[in-house]
Design a protein around this motif. Structure first.
Motif, short mmCIF file in Angstrom:
data_model
loop_
_atom_site.label_atom_id
_atom_site.label_comp_id
_atom_site.label_asym_id
_atom_site.label_seq_id
_atom_site.Cartn_x
_atom_site.Cartn_y
_atom_site.Cartn_z
N THR A 1 0.86 -1.19 0.00
CA THR A 1 0.00 0.00 0.00
C THR A 1 0.89 1.23 0.00
O THR A 1 1.90 1.26 0.69
N PHE A 2 0.48 2.24 -0.76
CA PHE A 2 1.22 3.51 -0.72
C PHE A 2 0.68 4.36 0.41
O PHE A 2 -0.49 4.28 0.76
N ARG A 3 1.55 5.15 0.95
CA ARG A 3 1.14 6.10 1.99
C ARG A 3 1.91 7.39 1.76
O ARG A 3 3.09 7.33 1.40
N ALA A 4 1.25 8.51 1.99
CA ALA A 4 1.94 9.78 1.74
C ALA A 4 1.91 10.60 3.02
O ALA A 4 2.62 10.29 3.98
N GLY A 5 1.03 11.62 3.08
CA GLY A 5 0.97 12.44 4.28
C GLY A 5 0.30 11.74 5.46
O GLY A 5 0.39 12.21 6.59
N THR B 1 -1.39 17.44 3.26
CA THR B 1 -1.65 16.40 2.27
C THR B 1 -0.65 16.53 1.12
O THR B 1 -0.07 17.60 0.92
N THR B 2 -0.48 15.46 0.36
CA THR B 2 0.46 15.48 -0.76
C THR B 2 -0.30 15.47 -2.08
O THR B 2 -1.48 15.09 -2.13
N VAL B 3 0.43 15.79 -3.14
CA VAL B 3 -0.18 15.79 -4.47
C VAL B 3 -0.60 14.36 -4.84
O VAL B 3 -1.71 14.13 -5.35
N PHE C 1 -20.52 8.21 -0.83
CA PHE C 1 -19.58 8.26 0.30
C PHE C 1 -18.18 8.56 -0.22
O PHE C 1 -17.87 8.35 -1.38
N TYR C 2 -17.33 8.99 0.70
CA TYR C 2 -15.96 9.43 0.34
C TYR C 2 -14.95 8.55 1.07
O TYR C 2 -14.86 8.59 2.30
N LEU C 3 -14.18 7.78 0.31
CA LEU C 3 -13.32 6.77 0.92
C LEU C 3 -12.19 7.36 1.78
O LEU C 3 -11.69 6.69 2.68
C1 LIG Z 1 -7.45 17.97 8.95
C2 LIG Z 1 -7.85 17.33 7.64
C3 LIG Z 1 -8.61 18.04 6.72
C4 LIG Z 1 -9.00 17.45 5.53
N1 LIG Z 1 -9.74 18.18 4.64
C5 LIG Z 1 -10.11 17.64 3.48
C6 LIG Z 1 -10.84 18.40 2.52
O1 LIG Z 1 -11.15 19.57 2.73
N2 LIG Z 1 -11.17 17.80 1.35
C7 LIG Z 1 -10.83 16.51 1.08
O2 LIG Z 1 -11.15 16.03 -0.01
N3 LIG Z 1 -10.13 15.77 1.95
C8 LIG Z 1 -9.76 16.31 3.13
N4 LIG Z 1 -9.03 15.56 4.02
C9 LIG Z 1 -8.67 14.19 3.66
C10 LIG Z 1 -7.34 14.17 2.89
O3 LIG Z 1 -7.27 15.25 2.01
C11 LIG Z 1 -7.23 12.89 2.06
O4 LIG Z 1 -7.31 11.78 2.89
C12 LIG Z 1 -5.92 12.84 1.25
O5 LIG Z 1 -5.95 11.72 0.40
C13 LIG Z 1 -4.72 12.74 2.19
O6 LIG Z 1 -3.53 12.89 1.45
P1 LIG Z 1 -2.17 12.27 2.01
O7 LIG Z 1 -1.07 12.82 1.18
O8 LIG Z 1 -2.09 12.44 3.46
O9 LIG Z 1 -2.38 10.73 1.60
P2 LIG Z 1 -2.52 9.43 2.53
O10 LIG Z 1 -3.62 9.63 3.48
O11 LIG Z 1 -1.21 9.04 3.04
O12 LIG Z 1 -2.98 8.40 1.41
C14 LIG Z 1 -4.25 8.52 0.81
C15 LIG Z 1 -4.42 7.48 -0.29
O13 LIG Z 1 -3.57 7.81 -1.36
C16 LIG Z 1 -2.80 6.69 -1.76
N5 LIG Z 1 -1.54 7.23 -2.26
C17 LIG Z 1 -0.70 8.07 -1.60
N6 LIG Z 1 0.35 8.36 -2.40
C18 LIG Z 1 0.17 7.71 -3.57
C19 LIG Z 1 0.90 7.60 -4.79
N7 LIG Z 1 2.06 8.24 -4.97
N8 LIG Z 1 0.40 6.84 -5.77
C20 LIG Z 1 -0.77 6.17 -5.62
N9 LIG Z 1 -1.50 6.22 -4.50
C21 LIG Z 1 -1.03 6.99 -3.49
C22 LIG Z 1 -2.67 5.86 -0.49
O14 LIG Z 1 -2.45 4.51 -0.79
C23 LIG Z 1 -4.04 6.07 0.14
O15 LIG Z 1 -4.97 5.18 -0.40
C24 LIG Z 1 -8.61 16.11 5.22
C25 LIG Z 1 -7.84 15.40 6.13
C26 LIG Z 1 -7.45 16.00 7.33
C27 LIG Z 1 -6.62 15.21 8.29
#
Ligand SMILES: Cc1cc2nc3c(=O)[nH]c(=O)nc-3n(C[C@H](O)[C@H](O)[C@H](O)COP(=O)(O)OP(=O)(O)OC[C@H]3O[C@@H](n4cnc5c(N)ncnc54)[C@H](O)[C@@H]3O)c2cc1C
Length: 497
Positions: free
Chosen positions: A72-76, A141-143, A444-446
């Protein structure tokens, strides 16, 4: 012990025994780490690798195959539930792949590695007069993570989702092949990998279009409503006049006032409106204040919030917030972009919820049914004695991506506190809420989900969509190297895992 919320292993609740010997190759135990969901309501352990190049990623795919583990990938790590969890298996953290590769300040087009955070992005481009087109509530969050979940901002009804601003990306498949996807080339993969929660491949490079701005400030106006009906009709009547629109609702109050809201509306400044754009676009004028009232460091605020983060206290917190907003009703002011968009980064938002953390429940409901659905949801939460502490209303539109939460309608993000005692009751209640959401044609939003079941996912996505996604996954990942707890919970073998 298998956790009820996410079916992940809850290591703080019971001792676990891991099945180390799975494939012919043993995994390096020094890679084992505990991984906590952002909401802290679930935890897993996994073997964490932090590659910095595409070749490193390929090497981990090879190791996964040799050891019989999934990836599984993980970013932020900002997903509230189990999207970035893979219990007892491999976690590929892409945070070190965080370089900005190309930037064209004349056109606003940027190419980045997937681990670039939204913070890095806006800090890099703002001085040239550009802003990120879709901002999540946190800049951590990351791109890559935003593309994988196809995130939205406070401008969803007019700017769409994150994927709408991605022009192309490179995706590393489990076979090691690197493919380019855009709206012409590998069109089907483009529309499925965005929102595909990392189940088709790893984004290694993404090109996006940024949004032109003519000031470092944004014009914000506030408006306060007295109940849900007024909140919904005010949104519908005025949303088109602004660039951003968001409502902070009081769902703790009972009776007719439930759903009263503090609405924030904002618009970008037109050229010439800001007399000193070069000054306001500078980074030092965007920074979030480090202290509250110049005294208490933000990092300590949660300790003051903690005693109020219970049903009794939050009733008064919501009430105080509402009356404070009424006091300043029709306020109009200019605010730095970062302050407007990333209010949640001001505090450690998860900590006041205590050791059990929180889950978020965010249904998306079509316009015509939104008021009825949210009213019923709020009343149901009260009936079950499990009110939600913070409710945020946003307007959206449908999107062209395969795994979509998009509707021409509204979403309500609701935070539920989890304690050792209420955990099973919250899970049971979300299942009842799922039925309400489906009854009103909702989705729903995963990224926010922790409790959905396969039948509910099938009901809102449709069997045909799930079949198309799984067929594509079978084509790109025939050995099922990519799996997450979320995938196993909802989709693998019909969710049986
Ligand atoms: C305080 C807070 C506020 C938020 N506000 C919003 C909002 O306003 N709107 C909204 O839509 N969401 C919101 N979110 C949710 C957040 O934006 C999403 O969960 C987003 O996907 C998190 O990005 P991340 O970089 O932390 O990814 P992670 O949570 O680490 O990963 C998310 C998913 O992306 C996949 N992934 C990561 N990197 C890659 C890659 N390089 N290639 C393929 N897959 C990858 C992972 O496997 C996982 O399934 C919020 C979250 C928090 C904590």
């Amino acid at each position: 012990m298998i956790d009820e919320l996410t079916q992940t292993i809850n290591i703080d609740q019971e001792k676990i025994s891991l099945n180390w010997e799975r494939g012919p190759m043993a995994m390096p135990t020094e890679r084992l780490e505990e991984l906590v969901a952002w909401g802290r309501a679930s935890r897993t352990v996994g073997y964490v690798f932090r590659p910095s190049t595409v070749d490193d990623l390929r090497a981990v795919f090879g190791l996964a195959e040799a050891s019989g583990r999934t990836v599984t990938f993980r970013a932020g790590g900002n997903s509230y539930g189990d999207a970035g969890a893979n219990g007892e298996n491999i976690i590929l953290s892409v945070t070190r792949m965080n370089r900005i590769l190309e930037w064209y300040p004349q056109t606003g087009r940027i190419t980045v590695e997937p681990g670039v955070t939204l913070q890095q992005l806006w800090e890099y481009i703002l001085g040239d007069g550009w802003w990120i087109p879709i901002a999540t509530g946190t800049m951590k969050t990351t791109v890559g993570g935003c593309a994988a979940m196809n995130t939205h901002g406070k401008n969803g009804w007019q700017a769409g989702t994150f994927g709408d601003h991605v022009e192309s990306f490179e995706l590393l498949l489990p076979s090691g092949e690197l493919i380019t996807c855009d709206r012409q080339q590998n069109r089907d993969i483009f529309h499925a990998a965005i929102g595909g929660f990392g189940m088709l491949g790893c984004f290694t490079r993404l090109t996006m279009q940024m949004k032109r701005v003519y000031s470092g400030l944004i014009q914000v106006e506030t408006y306060v409503t007295r109940n849900l009906a007024e909140t919904m009709s005010y949104f519908e009547a005025h949303v088109a006049e602004y660039d951003y629109f968001v409502g902070w609702l009081d769902a703790m109050v009972r009776g007719r006032a439930v759903g009263r809201a503090d609405i924030h509306k904002a618009r970008h400044l037109a050229p010439g409106e800001d007399p000193m754009p070069a000054q306001t676009l500078r980074l030092e004028n965007q920074r979030l204040p480090a202290n509250v009232m110049g005294i208490i460091p933000n990092s300590l605020i949660w300790r003051f919030q903690r005693p109020f983060w219970n049903d009794f206290g939050m009733y008064f917190v919501n009430m105080a917030k509402y009356w404070a907003a009424r006091w300043h009703n029709h306020n109009s002011y200019r605010q730095p972009h970062a302050l407007f968009h990333f209010l949640l980064d001001y505090f450690d938002w998860d900590k006041p919820f205590g050791p059990g953390g929180l889950i978020q429940y965010q249904p998306f409901i079509p316009v015509a049914n939104a008021e009825a659905a949210f009213g019923e949801i709020f009343r149901h939460c009260h009936k079950r004695g499990l009110p939600n502490y913070l409710s945020v209303l946003k307007r959206h539109r449908p999107d062209p991506f395969l795994i979509s939460y998009g509707v021409d309608g509204y979403s309500m993000a609701m935070d539920f506190r989890i304690t050792a005692r209420n955990r099973p009751r919250v899970v049971q209640m979300t299942r009842e809420l799922d039925e309400i959401v489906l009854k009103y044609g909702g989705r729903f939003y995963l990224a926010k989900d922790s409790t959905l079941r396969p039948a509910i996912a099938a009901a809102y996505l449709g069997d045909e969509t799930i079949a198309r996604f799984t067929a594509l996954k079978q084509r790109l990942d025939p050995d099922c190297l990519l799996e997450s707890n979320l995938w196993r919970r909802l989709f693998k073998d019909g969710g049986s895992g």
